[in-house]
Design a protein around this motif. Structure first.
Motif, short mmCIF file in Angstrom:
data_model
loop_
_atom_site.label_atom_id
_atom_site.label_comp_id
_atom_site.label_asym_id
_atom_site.label_seq_id
_atom_site.Cartn_x
_atom_site.Cartn_y
_atom_site.Cartn_z
N LEU A 1 -2.75 3.81 2.47
CA LEU A 1 -2.84 4.11 3.89
C LEU A 1 -2.59 5.59 4.07
CD1 LEU A 1 -3.08 2.94 6.79
CD2 LEU A 1 -0.59 2.90 6.83
N ILE A 2 -3.58 6.27 4.63
CA ILE A 2 -3.42 7.69 4.96
C ILE A 2 -2.98 7.77 6.42
CG2 ILE A 2 -4.60 9.89 5.26
CD1 ILE A 2 -6.41 9.06 2.92
N VAL A 3 -1.82 8.37 6.64
CA VAL A 3 -1.31 8.58 7.98
C VAL A 3 -1.70 10.01 8.36
CG1 VAL A 3 0.72 8.60 9.46
CG2 VAL A 3 0.57 6.96 7.57
N SER B 1 0.84 -1.18 0.00
CA SER B 1 0.00 0.00 0.00
C SER B 1 0.88 1.24 0.00
CB SER B 1 -0.92 0.01 1.22
OG SER B 1 -0.16 0.20 2.40
N LYS C 1 -12.76 7.48 10.92
CA LYS C 1 -11.65 7.26 11.84
C LYS C 1 -11.48 8.49 12.72
CE LYS C 1 -7.71 5.49 13.40
NZ LYS C 1 -7.58 4.18 14.01
N ARG D 1 -7.15 3.36 6.58
CA ARG D 1 -6.92 2.41 5.48
C ARG D 1 -7.93 2.66 4.36
NH1 ARG D 1 -3.10 -0.70 7.00
NH2 ARG D 1 -2.74 -1.06 9.22
N ASP E 1 1.75 4.78 1.42
CA ASP E 1 1.51 5.55 2.64
C ASP E 1 1.51 7.03 2.29
OD1 ASP E 1 1.66 3.11 3.82
OD2 ASP E 1 3.11 3.68 5.35
N SER F 1 1.04 10.83 3.88
CA SER F 1 0.99 11.62 5.10
C SER F 1 0.08 12.83 4.89
CB SER F 1 2.40 12.08 5.48
OG SER F 1 2.34 12.82 6.68
N THR G 1 -1.67 10.63 16.07
CA THR G 1 -1.61 10.20 14.67
C THR G 1 -2.50 8.97 14.52
OG1 THR G 1 0.64 11.01 14.46
CG2 THR G 1 -0.06 9.40 12.84
N GLY G 2 -3.24 8.92 13.43
CA GLY G 2 -4.09 7.76 13.16
C GLY G 2 -3.91 7.28 11.74
N ASN G 3 -4.13 5.99 11.53
CA ASN G 3 -4.03 5.40 10.20
C ASN G 3 -5.42 5.18 9.62
OD1 ASN G 3 -1.25 5.33 10.40
ND2 ASN G 3 -1.20 3.23 11.14
#
Length: 89
Positions: A29-31, A3, A51, A62, A5, A7, A58-60
């Motif tokens: 995946l959005i951080v 995936s 989310k 998906r 990533d 930010s 910080t949160g992930n």
């Protein structure tokens, strides 16, 4: 498939970048880095994702593989300013 990533920063109740490009047909995946003191919820009906990220945390988020297109999202708690779009291309 790996995936991508991406930010994304939330500051002053705004997402940066607000336009998030992800590869089409691949998971991403959005951080999300919340620099605000208040919690925010990354919310998108189009992406089928919600989310909550507490303040200064910080949160992930998906993202499932998406067909090419534009998928709007918002910050549920500050919807007037916290807006953006995921662009699958």
């Amino acid at each position: 498939t790996e995936s991508a990533d991406i930010s994304v920063t939330l500051a002053k109740y705004r997402f940066t970048p607000a336009d998030i490009h992800v590869p089409a047909n691949q998971p991403a995946l959005i951080v999300l880095v919340n620099q605000d003191g208040a919690a925010e919820e990354f919310d998108s009906t189009a992406l089928k994702v919600e989310k909550v990220v507490p303040g200064h945390e910080t949160g992930n988020v998906r993202i499932r593989p998406l067909a090419p297109g534009r998928y709007p999202f918002m910050g549920e708690y500050h919807a007037d300013t916290a807006r953006g779009v995921v662009i699958a291309d």
